[in-house]
Design a protein around this motif. Structure first.
Motif: not given
Ligand code: GLN
Length: 284
Positions: A98, A121-123, A127, A190-192, A214
């Motif tokens: 990533t 999808g920032t988790g 990023i 950075n999607p699942p 995730a």
């Protein structure tokens, strides 16, 4: 009395017996965290005795790692793009691949001013925060479905002083793709991307500890690319760019989805294993 070296040796043997990969490295990194030093500094402390508290903590850490809990969750942090981020098991552990996604964006966008970026999808916020730091004129809307993840992201946003640049929003994009009349310059995600079939064969570390939502879309691995394209169709400016991380062997299918949505100049960037890992394109 047990010294640093003795305890590393014993722990390495134990982790090895339990089938953990790179047992010595794991044993050293866990002890370095407890002793609050760099891994390499351990060599200078080989003869130093451990206190009872240190031994107890080390025992706990090693037993968790033997049960396959990822090292990064045990120590609660990870280095991403030179930034120390706090993490817990509500978020995916940021991966080196990533960093290539972030690096690609920075290389291509660094000369542009005041970019409006959407991070889907920032988790942990990895990023968004790395981009905010390097593209200091940019504003980033970072969304995630999980409140728990957003708490982690918020902590990291505060820790790295980018509150003015990042807005965190709870959103399930599978059910709600409405971004009103916002027009983004860039969409990144950075999607699942692991399909439900591939998911079964992942490492135990991932299956047992990382948030399933995730990692996999519980479908064909492409569900999020279709959704993100829908969002790009409505909310990405003409001439805007999309940057996505993708699964191994998925380039062709994803190129098709992007072409159908009206992207051109689609290009791929390879990861450290020479696998196409990043895709980007321009909306026409
Ligand atoms: N954006 C985070 C990362 O890249 C989380 C991604 C996810 O949860 N799929 O690591």
């Amino acid at each position: 009395m047990i010294t640093v070296l003795d305890s590393i040796k014993l722990s390495t043997e134990y982790l090895e017996k339990k089938g953990v990969e790179s047992p010595r490295l794991n044993a050293e990194l866990l002890l370095a965290d407890i002793l609050n030093c760099k891994r390499l500094d351990l060599y200078l402390k080989y003869d130093q005795p451990l206190s009872e508290d240190e031994i107890n903590k080390y025992r706990e850490y090693i037993s968790r790692r033997a049960k396959r809990e990822p090292l990064q969750y045990i120590i609660g942090k990870v280095d991403f793009f030179g930034l120390e981020l706090k993490i817990n098991k509500s978020v995916l552990i940021p991966r080196p691949e990533t960093e290539i996604l972030v690096e690609t964006i920075i290389n291509r966008e660094k000369d542009k001013n005041s970019l409006l970026i959407l991070d889907i999808g920032t988790g942990s916020g990895n990023i968004a925060i790395a981009l905010a730091k390097s593209l200091s004129q940019s504003k980033i809307v970072a969304v995630d479905i999980s409140n728990e993840a957003l708490k982690v992201a918020e902590e990291n946003v505060n820790k790295h002083n980018v509150i003015n640049q990042i807005e965190l929003v709870r959103k399930n994009i599978l059910e709600d793709t409405n971004f009103y009349n916002l027009k983004f310059d860039i969409i990144v995600s950075n999607p699942p991307y692991v399909s439900i079939n591939e998911y079964q064969s992942l490492q135990e570390e991932i299956i047992l500890y990382e948030p399933q939502i995730a990692v996999t879309d519980n479908d064909d691995g492409l569900k999020f690319y279709r959704k993100i394209s829908e969002i790009a169709d409505k909310n990405l400016k003409t001439g805007g760019r999309i940057y996505l991380e993708i699964g191994a062997g998925r380039s062709e299918q994803i190129e098709n989805i992007l072409t159908t949505t009206g992207f051109s100049n689609i290009q791929f960037v390879k990861d450290y294993q020479q696998i196409n890992r990043i895709v980007y394109g321009i909306k026409i």
